[in-house]
Design a protein around this motif. Sequence first.
Motif, PDB file in Angstrom:
ATOM      1  N   THR A  16      -1.385 -43.368  21.151  1.00 36.47           N
ATOM      2  CA  THR A  16      -0.860 -44.043  22.210  1.00 36.47           C
ATOM      3  C   THR A  16      -0.995 -43.289  23.788  1.00 36.47           C
ATOM      4  N   SER A  17      -1.360 -41.908  23.655  1.00 35.79           N
ATOM      5  CA  SER A  17      -1.252 -41.260  24.715  1.00 35.79           C
ATOM      6  C   SER A  17      -2.066 -40.016  24.744  1.00 35.79           C
ATOM      7  N   GLY A  18      -2.339 -39.291  25.860  1.00 33.86           N
ATOM      8  CA  GLY A  18      -3.034 -38.016  26.172  1.00 33.86           C
ATOM      9  C   GLY A  18      -4.206 -37.778  25.048  1.00 33.86           C
ATOM     10  N   THR A  37      -2.744 -44.777  15.907  1.00 40.25           N
ATOM     11  CA  THR A  37      -1.286 -45.008  15.583  1.00 40.25           C
ATOM     12  C   THR A  37      -0.437 -44.178  16.293  1.00 40.25           C
ATOM     13  N   GLY A  38       0.793 -44.857  16.410  1.00 44.29           N
ATOM     14  CA  GLY A  38       1.723 -44.152  17.089  1.00 44.29           C
ATOM     15  C   GLY A  38       3.100 -45.069  16.840  1.00 44.29           C
ATOM     16  N   ARG A  39       4.283 -44.428  17.551  1.00 48.93           N
ATOM     17  CA  ARG A  39       5.443 -45.313  17.159  1.00 48.93           C
ATOM     18  C   ARG A  39       5.551 -46.387  18.184  1.00 48.93           C
ATOM     19  N   MET A  54       2.959 -46.547  13.431  1.00 43.27           N
ATOM     20  CA  MET A  54       3.027 -45.129  12.377  1.00 43.27           C
ATOM     21  C   MET A  54       3.899 -44.094  12.974  1.00 43.27           C
ATOM     22  N   ASP A  55       5.109 -43.924  12.279  1.00 40.68           N
ATOM     23  CA  ASP A  55       5.961 -42.869  12.496  1.00 40.68           C
ATOM     24  C   ASP A  55       5.607 -41.869  11.560  1.00 40.68           C
ATOM     25  N   VAL A  56       4.995 -40.776  11.836  1.00 39.27           N
ATOM     26  CA  VAL A  56       4.610 -39.514  11.128  1.00 39.27           C
ATOM     27  C   VAL A  56       5.722 -38.934  10.231  1.00 39.27           C
ATOM     28  N   MET A 146       9.873 -22.600  18.278  1.00 34.23           N
ATOM     29  CA  MET A 146       9.903 -23.738  16.973  1.00 34.23           C
ATOM     30  C   MET A 146       8.502 -24.274  17.048  1.00 34.23           C
ATOM     31  N   TYR A 147       8.176 -24.795  18.359  1.00 33.82           N
ATOM     32  CA  TYR A 147       6.938 -25.523  18.596  1.00 33.82           C
ATOM     33  C   TYR A 147       5.483 -24.679  17.959  1.00 33.82           C
ATOM     34  N   SER A 148       5.667 -23.297  18.848  1.00 37.15           N
ATOM     35  CA  SER A 148       4.621 -22.337  18.092  1.00 37.15           C
ATOM     36  C   SER A 148       4.756 -22.160  16.446  1.00 37.15           C
ATOM     37  N   GLU A 176      -7.672 -26.364  18.223  1.00 41.56           N
ATOM     38  CA  GLU A 176      -6.665 -25.547  19.002  1.00 41.56           C
ATOM     39  C   GLU A 176      -6.707 -26.073  20.440  1.00 41.56           C
ATOM     40  N   PRO A 177      -6.059 -26.816  20.981  1.00 46.66           N
ATOM     41  CA  PRO A 177      -6.016 -26.957  22.444  1.00 46.66           C
ATOM     42  C   PRO A 177      -5.236 -25.910  23.398  1.00 46.66           C
ATOM     43  N   GLY A 178      -5.851 -25.695  24.422  1.00 47.39           N
ATOM     44  CA  GLY A 178      -4.767 -24.587  25.239  1.00 47.39           C
ATOM     45  C   GLY A 178      -4.428 -26.075  26.181  1.00 47.39           C
ATOM     46  N   ARG A 181      -3.657 -31.974  30.561  1.00 49.21           N
ATOM     47  CA  ARG A 181      -2.924 -32.850  31.481  1.00 49.21           C
ATOM     48  C   ARG A 181      -2.710 -34.111  30.456  1.00 49.21           C
ATOM     49  N   THR A 182      -1.527 -34.085  29.841  1.00 48.56           N
ATOM     50  CA  THR A 182      -1.123 -35.066  29.039  1.00 48.56           C
ATOM     51  C   THR A 182       0.299 -35.567  29.328  1.00 48.56           C
ATOM     52  N   GLY A 183       0.841 -36.463  28.339  1.00 48.22           N
ATOM     53  CA  GLY A 183       2.131 -36.765  28.436  1.00 48.22           C
ATOM     54  C   GLY A 183       2.995 -35.891  27.755  1.00 48.22           C
ATOM     55  N   GLU A 186       6.129 -34.138  29.882  1.00 47.90           N
ATOM     56  CA  GLU A 186       7.255 -35.027  30.396  1.00 47.90           C
ATOM     57  C   GLU A 186       8.002 -35.357  28.750  1.00 47.90           C
ATOM     58  N   ALA A 187       7.290 -35.305  27.852  1.00 47.39           N
ATOM     59  CA  ALA A 187       7.866 -35.380  26.562  1.00 47.39           C
ATOM     60  C   ALA A 187       8.733 -34.291  25.941  1.00 47.39           C
ATOM     61  N   ARG A 188       8.615 -32.985  26.411  1.00 47.65           N
ATOM     62  CA  ARG A 188       9.212 -31.919  25.895  1.00 47.65           C
ATOM     63  C   ARG A 188      10.397 -32.032  26.064  1.00 47.65           C
ATOM     64  N   GLU A 212       0.867 -24.965  34.393  1.00 43.66           N
ATOM     65  CA  GLU A 212      -0.547 -24.534  33.618  1.00 43.66           C
ATOM     66  C   GLU A 212      -0.674 -26.015  32.810  1.00 43.66           C
ATOM     67  N   GLU A 213       0.212 -26.576  32.302  1.00 42.38           N
ATOM     68  CA  GLU A 213      -0.103 -27.965  31.689  1.00 42.38           C
ATOM     69  C   GLU A 213      -0.349 -28.882  32.676  1.00 42.38           C
ATOM     70  N   ARG A 214       0.301 -29.032  33.639  1.00 41.13           N
ATOM     71  CA  ARG A 214       0.144 -30.204  34.791  1.00 41.13           C
ATOM     72  C   ARG A 214      -1.277 -29.822  35.333  1.00 41.13           C
TER      73      ARG A 214
HETATM   74  N1  LIG Z   1      -1.149 -31.044  26.096  1.00 42.15           N
HETATM   75  C1  LIG Z   1      -1.374 -30.000  25.751  1.00 42.15           C
HETATM   76  O1  LIG Z   1      -1.559 -29.239  26.601  1.00 42.15           O
HETATM   77  C2  LIG Z   1      -1.449 -29.536  24.536  1.00 42.15           C
HETATM   78  C3  LIG Z   1      -1.795 -28.265  24.143  1.00 42.15           C
HETATM   79  C4  LIG Z   1      -2.029 -27.769  22.804  1.00 42.15           C
HETATM   80  C5  LIG Z   1      -1.696 -28.677  21.616  1.00 42.15           C
HETATM   81  N2  LIG Z   1      -1.370 -30.193  21.892  1.00 42.15           N
HETATM   82  C6  LIG Z   1      -1.103 -30.933  20.786  1.00 42.15           C
HETATM   83  O2  LIG Z   1      -1.789 -32.172  21.045  1.00 42.15           O
HETATM   84  C7  LIG Z   1      -1.369 -32.945  20.356  1.00 42.15           C
HETATM   85  C8  LIG Z   1      -1.210 -34.337  21.148  1.00 42.15           C
HETATM   86  O3  LIG Z   1      -0.305 -34.274  22.468  1.00 42.15           O
HETATM   87  P1  LIG Z   1      -0.773 -34.751  23.959  1.00 42.15           P
HETATM   88  O4  LIG Z   1      -0.806 -33.565  24.604  1.00 42.15           O
HETATM   89  O5  LIG Z   1      -1.578 -35.645  23.821  1.00 42.15           O
HETATM   90  O6  LIG Z   1       0.874 -35.329  24.123  1.00 42.15           O
HETATM   91  P2  LIG Z   1       1.447 -36.696  24.498  1.00 42.15           P
HETATM   92  O7  LIG Z   1       0.579 -37.284  25.437  1.00 42.15           O
HETATM   93  O8  LIG Z   1       2.918 -36.785  24.668  1.00 42.15           O
HETATM   94  O9  LIG Z   1       0.977 -37.630  23.204  1.00 42.15           O
HETATM   95  C9  LIG Z   1       1.628 -37.369  21.842  1.00 42.15           C
HETATM   96  C10 LIG Z   1       1.278 -38.358  20.806  1.00 42.15           C
HETATM   97  O10 LIG Z   1       1.887 -38.126  19.660  1.00 42.15           O
HETATM   98  C11 LIG Z   1       2.637 -39.536  19.088  1.00 42.15           C
HETATM   99  N3  LIG Z   1       3.850 -39.115  18.533  1.00 42.15           N
HETATM  100  C12 LIG Z   1       4.665 -38.270  18.906  1.00 42.15           C
HETATM  101  N4  LIG Z   1       5.886 -38.142  17.823  1.00 42.15           N
HETATM  102  C13 LIG Z   1       5.081 -39.037  16.886  1.00 42.15           C
HETATM  103  C14 LIG Z   1       5.952 -39.427  15.680  1.00 42.15           C
HETATM  104  N5  LIG Z   1       7.041 -38.936  15.376  1.00 42.15           N
HETATM  105  N6  LIG Z   1       4.904 -40.551  15.027  1.00 42.15           N
HETATM  106  C15 LIG Z   1       4.008 -41.003  15.511  1.00 42.15           C
HETATM  107  N7  LIG Z   1       3.238 -40.473  16.663  1.00 42.15           N
HETATM  108  C16 LIG Z   1       4.046 -39.474  17.406  1.00 42.15           C
HETATM  109  C17 LIG Z   1       2.853 -40.132  20.376  1.00 42.15           C
HETATM  110  O11 LIG Z   1       2.869 -41.528  20.077  1.00 42.15           O
HETATM  111  P3  LIG Z   1       4.167 -42.232  20.257  1.00 42.15           P
HETATM  112  O12 LIG Z   1       5.165 -42.008  21.151  1.00 42.15           O
HETATM  113  O13 LIG Z   1       3.738 -43.852  20.365  1.00 42.15           O
HETATM  114  O14 LIG Z   1       4.823 -42.055  18.781  1.00 42.15           O
HETATM  115  C18 LIG Z   1       1.652 -40.008  21.370  1.00 42.15           C
HETATM  116  O15 LIG Z   1       0.767 -40.805  21.052  1.00 42.15           O
HETATM  117  C19 LIG Z   1       0.247 -32.746  19.806  1.00 42.15           C
HETATM  118  O16 LIG Z   1       0.070 -32.380  18.502  1.00 42.15           O
HETATM  119  C20 LIG Z   1       0.330 -31.540  20.638  1.00 42.15           C
HETATM  120  O17 LIG Z   1       1.151 -30.351  20.164  1.00 42.15           O
HETATM  121  C21 LIG Z   1      -1.248 -30.210  23.210  1.00 42.15           C
END
Ligand SMILES: NC(=O)c1ccc[n+]([C@@H]2O[C@H](COP(=O)([O-])OP(=O)(O)OC[C@H]3O[C@@H](n4cnc5c(N)ncnc54)[C@H](OP(=O)(O)O)[C@@H]3O)[C@@H](O)[C@H]2O)c1
Length: 271
Positions: A16-18, A37-39, A54-56, A146-148, A176-178, A181-183, A186-188, A212-214
Motif C-alpha cells: 500500500t506504500s513505498g 496486501t496491507g492493513r 492482510m495484517d502480517v 530493535m529494527y536492526s 537489502e535496501p539502503g 524515499r518512502t513512507g 514518517e511511519a517510524r 538520508e532517507e528523505r
Molecule cells: N525506506 C527505506 O529506506 C528502507 C530501507 C531498508 C529497508 N526497508 C524495508 O522496506 C520495507 C518496506 O518499507 P517502505 O520503506 O516501503 O515503508 P512504507 O512506505 O512505510 O511501507 C510499509 C508497508 O508495510 C506495510 N505494513 C506495515 N505494517 C504492517 C502489518 N502489520 N501488516 C501488513 N502490512 C504492514 C504498510 O501497509 P499498511 O500500513 O497498509 O499495513 C506499507 O504498505 C520494510 O520492510 C522496511 O523495513 C526500507
Amino acid sequence: MKTTQAGDVVLVTGATSGLGKACAEHLAACGYRVYGTGRRPSAPETAGVTLLAMDVSDDGSVKDAVRTVLDREGRIDAVLCNAGYGIAGPVEETPMSEAKAQFETNFFGTLRTIQAVLPDMRRSGRGCILVVGSMAGLAAVPFQAMYSATKFALEGLVEALRLETRAFGIRCAVVEPGDHRTGFTEARRKTAVPGSPYAEAMGRSLGVMEAEERNGADPQEMARLVERLLRKRRLRVRYMVGPGFQKLAMMLKRILPSRTFEWIIALYDKV
Ligand SMILES: NC(=O)c1ccc[n+]([C@@H]2O[C@H](COP(=O)([O-])OP(=O)(O)OC[C@H]3O[C@@H](n4cnc5c(N)ncnc54)[C@H](OP(=O)(O)O)[C@@H]3O)[C@@H](O)[C@H]2O)c1
C-alpha cells in the motif's frame, strides 16, 4: 530451477506504500498477476494490482489472504515479503512491548507469510521467496537496535530456508535496501523518555538517518531489481539496492577490522 515469468502470480506484502507499492505496480506493468496486501487495502490506488487486507502480525489474517489468492488463482509463484516498519530509541529505554511488536511485524510477519505460501510452492516444485531485509540488517544502526535486530534475524531465516527448500525447486534471497524515499520515515515510531541521557546523541543520529532517507534512492530501482530476480534461475543469498556509498560501506564492513568500521560508523552517525 524454474524461473518466475510474466503471467505468473506474485504476492507482495506491504504493497500500500513505498517499496512494496513500487514493486507491485512494476511487476503488474511487466505482466505478472499481482496481489498486494496491507492493513489499509483501500488506501492509495495501486495500478494493476489486486489489493487484499492482510495484517502480517495476525495468523488468521495472513492465512485468509493467502487462501484467497490460492482460491482465485490456484497457485502463488512468488512472494515478496516486504511489510515492515521501524522503531527508534535507545536499547536501555525501549519498552519491551515496542520491541516485541517490532519483531511481530518484521520478523514473525515474514515467517507467517512464508509458512502460508510454502506448502503450495513445495507441492508444485517451484517458487520464489524474496525477503526484504535492510542494510541495517548487515550493519546495525545506533538507536535503531530493535529494527536492526529484526533485519539481522531475517538474514538467518533466509540462509537456512534456502538450504531447506532448494530440493523442492524453491529459490530464496534477501533484498537489502539502503535508504529509499518512502513512507518509512514518517511511519517510524520513536520511544522518547523525558530527560533521557541518550536524548542528545539520539537526536543527532536520527537527524542524519532521516535526512538520508528523505534524500534516498527512488523505489523504482528496487522494483526493477525484484523483477530481474524473479526471472533468474539461480539466486545469490543477498542483493543490496540503494545509494552507492551505502553499498560501499557494507563491503567495507566485510574487509575492515571491526573496530575501524565501528569508528567510521560512529563518526558518520554522530554518536
Ligand atoms: N525506506 C527505506 O529506506 C528502507 C530501507 C531498508 C529497508 N526497508 C524495508 O522496506 C520495507 C518496506 O518499507 P517502505 O520503506 O516501503 O515503508 P512504507 O512506505 O512505510 O511501507 C510499509 C508497508 O508495510 C506495510 N505494513 C506495515 N505494517 C504492517 C502489518 N502489520 N501488516 C501488513 N502490512 C504492514 C504498510 O501497509 P499498511 O500500513 O497498509 O499495513 C506499507 O504498505 C520494510 O520492510 C522496511 O523495513 C526500507
